[in-house]
Design a protein around this motif. Structure first.
Motif, PDB file in Angstrom:
ATOM      1  N   PRO A 162       1.149 -17.673  35.939  1.00 19.96           N
ATOM      2  CA  PRO A 162       1.093 -16.492  35.933  1.00 19.96           C
ATOM      3  C   PRO A 162       0.325 -16.329  36.966  1.00 19.96           C
ATOM      4  N   ARG A 163      -0.578 -17.298  37.819  1.00 18.72           N
ATOM      5  CA  ARG A 163      -1.672 -16.976  38.467  1.00 18.72           C
ATOM      6  C   ARG A 163      -0.340 -17.107  39.625  1.00 18.72           C
ATOM      7  N   TYR A 164       0.832 -17.855  39.900  1.00 17.63           N
ATOM      8  CA  TYR A 164       1.441 -18.695  40.869  1.00 17.63           C
ATOM      9  C   TYR A 164       1.849 -17.972  41.445  1.00 17.63           C
ATOM     10  N   THR A 165       2.679 -17.297  39.721  1.00 18.00           N
ATOM     11  CA  THR A 165       3.972 -15.780  40.335  1.00 18.00           C
ATOM     12  C   THR A 165       3.204 -14.889  40.955  1.00 18.00           C
ATOM     13  N   GLY A 166       2.031 -14.453  40.549  1.00 15.69           N
ATOM     14  CA  GLY A 166       1.049 -13.032  41.062  1.00 15.69           C
ATOM     15  C   GLY A 166       1.215 -13.564  42.843  1.00 15.69           C
ATOM     16  N   LEU A 167       1.034 -14.879  43.052  1.00 14.41           N
ATOM     17  CA  LEU A 167       0.688 -15.004  44.615  1.00 14.41           C
ATOM     18  C   LEU A 167       1.604 -14.573  45.652  1.00 14.41           C
ATOM     19  N   ILE A 168       2.866 -15.171  44.518  1.00 18.37           N
ATOM     20  CA  ILE A 168       4.458 -14.889  45.416  1.00 18.37           C
ATOM     21  C   ILE A 168       4.603 -13.797  45.742  1.00 18.37           C
ATOM     22  N   GLU A 169       4.298 -13.259  44.216  1.00 20.11           N
ATOM     23  CA  GLU A 169       5.041 -11.586  44.482  1.00 20.11           C
ATOM     24  C   GLU A 169       3.996 -11.484  45.843  1.00 20.11           C
ATOM     25  N   GLN A 170       2.463 -11.156  45.621  1.00 14.22           N
ATOM     26  CA  GLN A 170       1.611 -10.988  46.969  1.00 14.22           C
ATOM     27  C   GLN A 170       2.168 -11.350  48.542  1.00 14.22           C
ATOM     28  N   ALA A 171       2.465 -12.612  48.575  1.00 11.79           N
ATOM     29  CA  ALA A 171       3.455 -12.777  49.487  1.00 11.79           C
ATOM     30  C   ALA A 171       4.081 -12.016  50.134  1.00 11.79           C
ATOM     31  N   ARG A 172       5.190 -12.220  49.398  1.00  9.96           N
ATOM     32  CA  ARG A 172       6.626 -10.771  49.214  1.00  9.96           C
ATOM     33  C   ARG A 172       6.452 -10.370  49.898  1.00  9.96           C
ATOM     34  N   ALA A 173       5.401  -9.408  48.982  1.00  7.38           N
ATOM     35  CA  ALA A 173       5.403  -7.704  49.410  1.00  7.38           C
ATOM     36  C   ALA A 173       4.446  -7.561  50.761  1.00  7.38           C
ATOM     37  N   THR A 174       4.117  -8.984  51.173  1.00  6.89           N
ATOM     38  CA  THR A 174       3.082  -8.946  52.452  1.00  6.89           C
ATOM     39  C   THR A 174       3.881  -8.842  53.385  1.00  6.89           C
ATOM     40  N   ASN A 175       4.304 -10.533  53.350  1.00  3.29           N
ATOM     41  CA  ASN A 175       5.783 -10.167  54.727  1.00  3.29           C
ATOM     42  C   ASN A 175       6.674  -9.498  54.543  1.00  3.29           C
ATOM     43  N   ARG A 176       6.954  -8.326  53.801  1.00  5.44           N
ATOM     44  CA  ARG A 176       7.498  -6.781  54.191  1.00  5.44           C
ATOM     45  C   ARG A 176       7.504  -6.493  54.749  1.00  5.44           C
ATOM     46  N   GLN A 177       5.934  -6.381  54.803  1.00  4.02           N
ATOM     47  CA  GLN A 177       5.483  -5.025  55.532  1.00  4.02           C
ATOM     48  C   GLN A 177       5.137  -6.004  56.565  1.00  4.02           C
ATOM     49  N   GLY A 178       5.579  -7.112  57.274  1.00  2.00           N
ATOM     50  CA  GLY A 178       5.594  -7.347  58.699  1.00  2.00           C
ATOM     51  C   GLY A 178       4.172  -7.979  59.016  1.00  2.00           C
ATOM     52  N   PRO A 217       1.441 -11.315  59.084  1.00  2.00           N
ATOM     53  CA  PRO A 217       1.531 -12.200  58.761  1.00  2.00           C
ATOM     54  C   PRO A 217       0.624 -12.941  57.420  1.00  2.00           C
ATOM     55  N   LEU A 218      -0.293 -11.932  56.845  1.00  2.00           N
ATOM     56  CA  LEU A 218      -0.769 -13.239  55.927  1.00  2.00           C
ATOM     57  C   LEU A 218       0.153 -13.338  54.486  1.00  2.00           C
ATOM     58  N   GLY A 219       1.063 -12.808  54.849  1.00  2.00           N
ATOM     59  CA  GLY A 219       2.032 -13.060  54.251  1.00  2.00           C
ATOM     60  C   GLY A 219       2.842 -15.078  53.769  1.00  2.00           C
ATOM     61  N   GLY A 220       2.102 -15.359  55.094  1.00  2.00           N
ATOM     62  CA  GLY A 220       2.223 -16.813  55.332  1.00  2.00           C
ATOM     63  C   GLY A 220       1.018 -17.647  54.103  1.00  2.00           C
ATOM     64  N   ALA A 221      -0.360 -16.931  54.569  1.00  2.00           N
ATOM     65  CA  ALA A 221      -0.931 -17.635  54.035  1.00  2.00           C
ATOM     66  C   ALA A 221      -1.056 -17.211  52.875  1.00  2.00           C
ATOM     67  N   TYR A 222      -0.986 -16.344  52.208  1.00  2.00           N
ATOM     68  CA  TYR A 222      -0.507 -16.067  50.633  1.00  2.00           C
ATOM     69  C   TYR A 222       0.595 -17.486  50.421  1.00  2.00           C
ATOM     70  N   LEU A 223       1.725 -17.196  50.889  1.00  2.00           N
ATOM     71  CA  LEU A 223       2.962 -18.574  50.527  1.00  2.00           C
ATOM     72  C   LEU A 223       2.257 -19.574  50.640  1.00  2.00           C
ATOM     73  N   ARG A 224       1.700 -20.018  51.458  1.00  2.00           N
ATOM     74  CA  ARG A 224       0.656 -21.920  51.135  1.00  2.00           C
ATOM     75  C   ARG A 224      -0.167 -21.632  50.065  1.00  2.00           C
ATOM     76  N   TYR A 225      -0.917 -20.746  49.875  1.00  2.00           N
ATOM     77  CA  TYR A 225      -1.461 -20.842  49.349  1.00  2.00           C
ATOM     78  C   TYR A 225      -0.725 -20.953  47.500  1.00  2.00           C
ATOM     79  N   ALA A 226      -0.033 -20.801  47.557  1.00  3.06           N
ATOM     80  CA  ALA A 226       0.655 -20.575  46.427  1.00  3.06           C
ATOM     81  C   ALA A 226       1.434 -22.084  46.023  1.00  3.06           C
ATOM     82  N   ASN A 227       2.439 -22.185  47.321  1.00  3.54           N
ATOM     83  CA  ASN A 227       2.130 -23.739  47.469  1.00  3.54           C
ATOM     84  C   ASN A 227       1.569 -24.499  47.054  1.00  3.54           C
ATOM     85  N   GLU A 228       0.544 -24.589  47.468  1.00  2.00           N
ATOM     86  CA  GLU A 228      -0.694 -25.967  46.784  1.00  2.00           C
ATOM     87  C   GLU A 228      -1.225 -25.530  45.726  1.00  2.00           C
ATOM     88  N   GLN A 229      -0.961 -24.361  45.636  1.00  2.00           N
ATOM     89  CA  GLN A 229      -1.278 -24.311  43.597  1.00  2.00           C
ATOM     90  C   GLN A 229      -0.262 -25.146  43.310  1.00  2.00           C
TER      91      GLN A 229
END
Length: 468
Positions: A164-180, A182-194
């Motif tokens: 659930p923590r991983y999927t939460g990070l993915i959703e944050q990355a996705r929502a931030t990325n759709r807003q344009g 750059p923080l979305g990439g950081a969320y995605l990298r952190y999710a990948n690290e998890q």
């Protein structure tokens, strides 16, 4: 008659000599135990031919029954282990591998969707959701069937907490990325690290624990029933000796009862030996041609998924994450390492493939890997030159670049999935053949040894009737 004089005692009485210890003959008779009496009766019985025949009959019947009991017990244990291989431990091992693949594929798909941003196709999102749903479902099933495996329960708990923590990070990355942002990439990298440091290692340990259970059941099913084989040889040897003794005493070549008992014991012994030999051969084939091939193919498929995720993250990070040398792009280094693992796995899978149906999908995967490398090199060259807009479609595809590295990856993934499915069918076929080789042996052995014991007693009884 002699008269013995007694010295006068003080006070005028007659002295009486002190009583000595009682004579052994005068004491009460010794008590014999039941064991002593039984041994004595056997000795007495052994002095006559009818008594000896009764002892021989009892020993023969006991040996045959003991042989049958050991056979039923050992064959039941091996049949249960073979049934576990087919119906429990191998499916659990396959489910654990599927959990790993689903998690790795979800990580790969999420990075692909991130690169596409607002233009993310619906099927990409559906694939990610399907991966997460499949991993969650299999975790529930694994928890219900973990049994006494403490290691499996530990890894299932960790996966259930971290997913659930991983999927939460993915959703944050996705929502931030759709807003344009750059923080979305950081969320995605952190999710990948998890995923790479928590979820995938836990899934790997779960797979290894379930595979150890599979190999333990496999070894139990293949082990020789030494006690049964030894008792069978002993029983047949005793029956042959009894018939030879009967021939020396009566000059009769055959005793029908003893012959029938020998035949019954021989049938059980041969059935046991042949059945176990066939079962061992089939189970060995299942392990060598099925399970080992599936393990290599699963590892190759996981390497391809991790390579694809690293390829996507190379574009997402844009050099923001460096390797240990502090010069190279971390994800590009990971991609190179994963592709080497994939090449090694495919080469080994080709060696293990036992037929053309197994080799064909692996060969297609190898061809797909060659295309993937070429297309990745072209995309990477554009990215290094700073032409991100040209590199992106060469990785994720699109109208301008239908032959992208992503299309080559899809070919590799689909081919490996077909190869795994083929080896799974081969494993199930061979393992079921091994289980079938032991089928009916428990009931057959029990009935035959009862017939053999009764026949031995009847044969001895026929000889005893001659003394009446």
């Amino acid at each position: 008659m002699a008269i013995t004089s007694r010295a006068p005692a003080p006070g005028g009485g007659v002295s009486v000599p002190p009583a000595g210890p009682p004579s052994p003959a005068a004491g009460p008779p010794g008590r014999s135990t039941a064991w002593t009496e039984g041994v004595q009766r056997l000795r007495e019985a052994a002095t006559t031919e009818p008594g000896r025949l009764r002892i021989i009959g009892a020993v023969l019947a006991a040996l045959i029954v003991l042989f049958g009991t050991a056979s039923v017990w050992e064959v039941s244990a091996r049949s249960a282990a073979a049934d576990d291989v087919v119906g429990r431990s191998q499916p659990l091992s396959a489910d654990a591998a599927s959990i790993y693949r689903s998690l790795a594929d979800a990580d790969t798909t999420s990075s692909s969707g991130f690169l596409l941003g607002a233009q993310e196709p619906r099927e990409v999102r559906q694939r990610y959701e399907k991966d997460i749903a499949n991993a969650s479902r299999l975790l529930v099933s694994a928890a219900a069937n973990a049994g006494g495996s403490e290691e499996s329960r530990k890894q299932i708990t960790l996966l259930s907490e971290q997913l659930p923590r991983y999927t939460g990070l993915i959703e944050q990355a996705r929502a931030t990325n759709r807003q344009g942002l750059p923080l979305g990439g950081a969320y995605l990298r952190y999710a990948n690290e998890q995923m790479t440091t928590q979820l995938l290692p836990a899934a790997q340990r779960l797979y290894e624990a379930e595979t150890r259970r599979l190999y333990a059941d496999h070894d139990d099913a293949r082990s020789w029933p030494l006690a049964s084989l030894g008792l069978g040889l002993l029983a047949i040897g005793a029956l042959v000796w009894a018939q030879r003794r009967n021939y020396r005493h009566t000059n009769r070549v055959f005793n029908h009862g003893l012959v029938a008992a020998t035949a019954a014991a021989t049938v059980v012994l041969l059935w046991l030996a042949v059945g176990q030999t066939v079962a061992r051969s089939s189970l060995s084939e299942a392990r060598a041609d099925g399970q080992e091939s599936m393990k290599v193919l699963n590892d190759a498929r996981i390497a391809s998924l991790q390579a694809r995720a690293s390829e996507n993250l190379t574009l997402i990070a844009r050099g923001a994450v460096l390797a240990e040398d502090k010069k190279s792009d971390k994800y590009d280094v990971d991609f190179t390492h994963n592709m080497k693992q994939l090449d090694t796995g495919l080469a080994k899978a080709l060696e293990l493939a036992g037929d053309e149906a197994g080799r064909a999908p692996v060969s297609r995967a190898a061809d797909g890997v060659a295309q993937w490398k070429q297309r990745h090199s072209a995309a990477r060259e554009a990215d290094v030159k700073g032409d991100y807009e040209a590199a992106l479609p060469q990785v994720v595809g699109g109208e301008r670049h239908k032959e992208s590295s992503g299309a080559a990856f899809d070919t590799v993934d689909a081919s490996l999935e077909q190869a795994v499915a083929h080896e799974q069918r081969e494993f199930t076929r061979a393992a079921r053949a091994g289980l079938g080789a032991l089928g009916g042996l428990v009931t057959g052995a029990a009935l035959l040894v009862l017939v053999g014991a009764a026949a031995a007693l009847l044969g001895i009884g026929r000889r005893l009737s001659e003394y009446r």
